[in-house]
Design a protein around this motif. Structure first.
Motif, short mmCIF file in Angstrom:
data_model
loop_
_atom_site.label_atom_id
_atom_site.label_comp_id
_atom_site.label_asym_id
_atom_site.label_seq_id
_atom_site.Cartn_x
_atom_site.Cartn_y
_atom_site.Cartn_z
N GLY A 23 2.89 -3.67 -12.36
CA GLY A 23 4.12 -4.45 -12.43
C GLY A 23 5.21 -3.85 -11.58
N TYR A 24 5.28 -2.53 -11.57
CA TYR A 24 6.29 -1.84 -10.77
C TYR A 24 6.02 -2.03 -9.28
CZ TYR A 24 9.70 1.85 -9.71
OH TYR A 24 10.79 2.56 -9.26
N HIS A 25 4.75 -1.99 -8.90
CA HIS A 25 4.37 -2.21 -7.51
C HIS A 25 4.81 -3.59 -7.04
CE1 HIS A 25 2.09 -1.75 -3.83
NE2 HIS A 25 1.30 -2.78 -4.11
N ALA A 26 4.62 -4.60 -7.91
CA ALA A 26 5.05 -5.95 -7.55
C ALA A 26 6.54 -5.97 -7.23
CB ALA A 26 4.74 -6.91 -8.69
N ALA A 27 7.33 -5.33 -8.07
CA ALA A 27 8.77 -5.34 -7.88
C ALA A 27 9.18 -4.51 -6.66
CB ALA A 27 9.46 -4.82 -9.13
N LYS A 28 8.55 -3.37 -6.46
CA LYS A 28 8.88 -2.52 -5.31
C LYS A 28 8.52 -3.21 -4.00
CE LYS A 28 9.83 1.54 -5.24
NZ LYS A 28 11.08 2.31 -5.09
N GLN A 29 7.33 -3.82 -3.95
CA GLN A 29 6.91 -4.50 -2.72
C GLN A 29 7.83 -5.68 -2.40
OE1 GLN A 29 4.97 -2.16 -1.22
NE2 GLN A 29 3.63 -3.80 -0.53
N ALA A 30 8.40 -6.27 -3.43
CA ALA A 30 9.32 -7.40 -3.23
C ALA A 30 10.75 -6.93 -2.92
CB ALA A 30 9.32 -8.29 -4.47
N ARG A 31 10.95 -5.62 -2.95
CA ARG A 31 12.27 -5.03 -2.67
C ARG A 31 13.33 -5.55 -3.66
NH1 ARG A 31 10.33 -6.61 2.29
NH2 ARG A 31 11.87 -8.29 2.53
N VAL A 32 12.94 -5.60 -4.93
CA VAL A 32 13.88 -6.02 -5.97
C VAL A 32 15.01 -5.01 -6.07
CG1 VAL A 32 14.17 -6.37 -8.44
CG2 VAL A 32 12.15 -7.30 -7.27
N ASN A 33 16.22 -5.50 -6.17
CA ASN A 33 17.41 -4.66 -6.30
C ASN A 33 18.49 -5.45 -7.03
OD1 ASN A 33 19.28 -5.99 -4.25
ND2 ASN A 33 17.50 -5.53 -2.95
N PRO A 34 19.65 -4.85 -7.30
CA PRO A 34 20.68 -5.57 -8.06
C PRO A 34 21.16 -6.86 -7.41
CG PRO A 34 21.12 -3.21 -8.09
CD PRO A 34 20.01 -3.42 -7.11
N ARG A 35 20.92 -7.05 -6.14
CA ARG A 35 21.40 -8.25 -5.44
C ARG A 35 20.38 -9.37 -5.43
NH1 ARG A 35 22.46 -3.94 -2.54
NH2 ARG A 35 20.77 -4.34 -1.07
N THR A 36 19.17 -9.12 -5.94
CA THR A 36 18.11 -10.12 -5.87
C THR A 36 17.87 -10.79 -7.20
OG1 THR A 36 16.42 -8.41 -6.23
CG2 THR A 36 16.89 -9.01 -3.96
N ALA A 45 0.16 -9.04 -19.60
CA ALA A 45 0.71 -7.69 -19.65
C ALA A 45 1.32 -7.27 -18.31
CB ALA A 45 -0.37 -6.70 -20.08
N VAL A 46 0.67 -7.61 -17.20
CA VAL A 46 1.21 -7.25 -15.89
C VAL A 46 2.52 -7.98 -15.63
CG1 VAL A 46 0.84 -7.34 -13.40
CG2 VAL A 46 -1.00 -6.59 -14.90
N GLY A 47 2.56 -9.27 -15.97
CA GLY A 47 3.79 -10.02 -15.79
C GLY A 47 4.94 -9.42 -16.59
N LEU A 48 4.66 -9.02 -17.83
CA LEU A 48 5.71 -8.42 -18.65
C LEU A 48 6.14 -7.07 -18.09
CD1 LEU A 48 4.47 -9.31 -22.24
CD2 LEU A 48 6.04 -10.57 -20.76
N MET A 49 5.21 -6.31 -17.54
CA MET A 49 5.59 -5.05 -16.89
C MET A 49 6.37 -5.30 -15.59
SD MET A 49 4.65 -2.50 -18.82
CE MET A 49 5.44 -3.60 -20.00
N ALA A 50 6.10 -6.41 -14.93
CA ALA A 50 6.90 -6.78 -13.76
C ALA A 50 8.33 -7.10 -14.17
CB ALA A 50 6.26 -7.96 -13.04
N VAL A 51 8.49 -7.76 -15.32
CA VAL A 51 9.83 -8.02 -15.84
C VAL A 51 10.54 -6.70 -16.11
CG1 VAL A 51 11.13 -8.90 -17.81
CG2 VAL A 51 9.27 -10.27 -16.84
N LEU A 52 9.88 -5.80 -16.83
CA LEU A 52 10.47 -4.49 -17.13
C LEU A 52 10.85 -3.76 -15.85
CD1 LEU A 52 11.12 -2.07 -18.99
CD2 LEU A 52 8.70 -1.47 -18.90
N SER A 53 9.97 -3.80 -14.87
CA SER A 53 10.21 -3.09 -13.61
C SER A 53 11.38 -3.69 -12.84
CB SER A 53 8.94 -3.10 -12.76
OG SER A 53 7.88 -2.46 -13.45
N ALA A 54 11.43 -5.02 -12.79
CA ALA A 54 12.55 -5.67 -12.11
C ALA A 54 13.87 -5.29 -12.77
CB ALA A 54 12.36 -7.18 -12.12
N ILE A 62 7.38 -13.20 -1.75
CA ILE A 62 6.38 -13.39 -2.80
C ILE A 62 5.52 -12.13 -2.83
CG2 ILE A 62 4.36 -14.70 -3.56
CD1 ILE A 62 5.53 -17.11 -2.05
N SER A 63 5.46 -11.50 -3.99
CA SER A 63 4.68 -10.27 -4.16
C SER A 63 3.57 -10.54 -5.16
CB SER A 63 5.59 -9.13 -4.64
OG SER A 63 4.87 -7.93 -4.78
N ARG A 64 2.32 -10.46 -4.70
CA ARG A 64 1.16 -10.78 -5.55
C ARG A 64 0.49 -9.50 -6.05
NH1 ARG A 64 -3.01 -14.07 -2.31
NH2 ARG A 64 -2.73 -12.26 -0.97
N VAL A 65 0.33 -9.39 -7.34
CA VAL A 65 -0.47 -8.29 -7.88
C VAL A 65 -1.56 -8.80 -8.82
CG1 VAL A 65 1.26 -6.49 -7.59
CG2 VAL A 65 1.26 -7.87 -9.68
#
Length: 345
Positions: free
Chosen positions: A156-169, A178-187, A263-266
């Protein structure tokens, strides 16, 4: 020892198997303390041909070091360790660039002659570069959260990092597994203030809200796309984290990403052909990224917040089974009766 094998679609068995042994001086043998069933394990559970079995299963585990090869340093017998789902030497150019899943000396558990982690023990190639010592005992209540570092949290963290998630996005997460929920947590950890979770199972989306989702869209397909567009003033979101791997999820990701977005696919893709032409990605300058998560690159970064309780990713485990009950765990996840199953050998 006892170990899990898949003989074909829907046919999971726990059987006696040879005890793992050192084969190379860079190996370790680890007694498994906790493992689990991954959403990606359900793909062969649905489609695996009997001619491809029996296949060892499981790639996420915590364990205690039992034996070490002569060339392994930095670890001792008795250490509690977490293992990424991909082993790697952690010294080559690709590993130093954070691409452990492409390490020339690496590979994946439960494939290529390496046993699976839904077992009592496992041989770990490239043990020095792969295993991370944990500063807790094997009776720690943190074990479920620490186990997520082996795959699901790092993915999930990899998805967010690869998408360059930051406070402006702004972020859309496709999938309430489970991966989707971890992507939420990571974002959320990376500062995103608007996180739309596309999922239709209320118990899961409620957990998604706990992890940081600000909106939930239960609709699918074009209806879901229109709902996300409505929530974002018609624009869509800067980033989309696709955590499913099926074509409808990809189509929704393309439908909700805004021009210039990512779009970041994991989710492990169960398709080879997908829209990438002028009308889908090229024209609106959409970036497509993602891939198998090099979770070894993230463990040191994510571990402190797990240890101090700042985050609790272990909440994704909602059922625990013994090793001999692992087939029941597969069935529960397949029927959506369980989000993610913890296995105690």
């Amino acid at each position: 020892m006892r170990a899990t094998f898949m003989y074909g679609a829907g046919d999971v068995r726990v059987e006696n198997a040879p005890d793992p042994a050192l084969q190379q001086p860079t190996d370790a043998v680890v007694r498994v303390v906790r493992s689990c069933v991954c959403g990606s394990d359900l793909h062969p559970f649905h489609t695996m041909a009997a001619s491809d079995g029996p296949a060892p299963m499981g790639h996420e585990f915590l364990g205690v070091v039992e034996e070490l090869g002569a060339e392994v340093s930095g670890l001792r017998r008795g250490d509690l360790v977490v293992a990424p789902f991909a082993y790697a030497d952690n010294t080559c150019d690709l590993c130093r660039e954070g691409l452990h899943t492409s390490c020339p000396q690496g590979g994946f558990f439960a494939s290529g002659g390496v046993g699976g982690a839904q077992a009592e023990a496992v041989r770990v190639p490239q043990a020095q570069g792969t295993l991370v010592k944990l500063p807790v005992g094997e009776d720690s209540p943190l074990l479920p959260s620490l186990l997520t570092l082996a795959d699901v949290y790092g993915t999930g963290y990899h998805a967010a990092k690869q998408a360059r998630v930051n406070p402006r996005t702004t972020v859309t997460v496709v999938g309430d597994g489970a991966v989707g929920l971890m992507a939420v947590l990571s974002a959320k950890q990376l500062g995103a203030e608007r996180i739309i979770l596309m999922g239709r199972h209320k118990d899961r989306t409620d957990l998604g809200r706990f992890f940081g989702a600000t909106d939930v869209v239960a609709e699918r397909g074009q209806e879901g796309i229109e709902k996300v567009r409505e929530l974002t003033g018609g624009q869509g979101t800067h980033t989309v984290l696709e955590a499913v791997g099926h074509m409808p999820a990809y189509d929704m990701a393309v439908g909700v990403v805004r021009p210039g977005g990512v779009i970041s696919r994991v989710g492990v893709p169960q398709y080879e052909d997908a829209a990438i032409g002028f009308g889908s990605l090229f024209g609106p300058n959409i970036t497509l990224t993602g891939g198998p998560a090099p979770v070894r690159a993230y463990i040191d970064e994510l571990l402190p917040a797990v240890l101090d309780g700042t985050v609790d990713p272990g909440r994704v485990f909602d059922r625990t089974v013994s090793l001999d009950e692992v087939a029941e765990g597969y069935g529960a996840m397949d029927r959506r009766e369980s989000l993610k199953v913890l296995v105690t050998p």
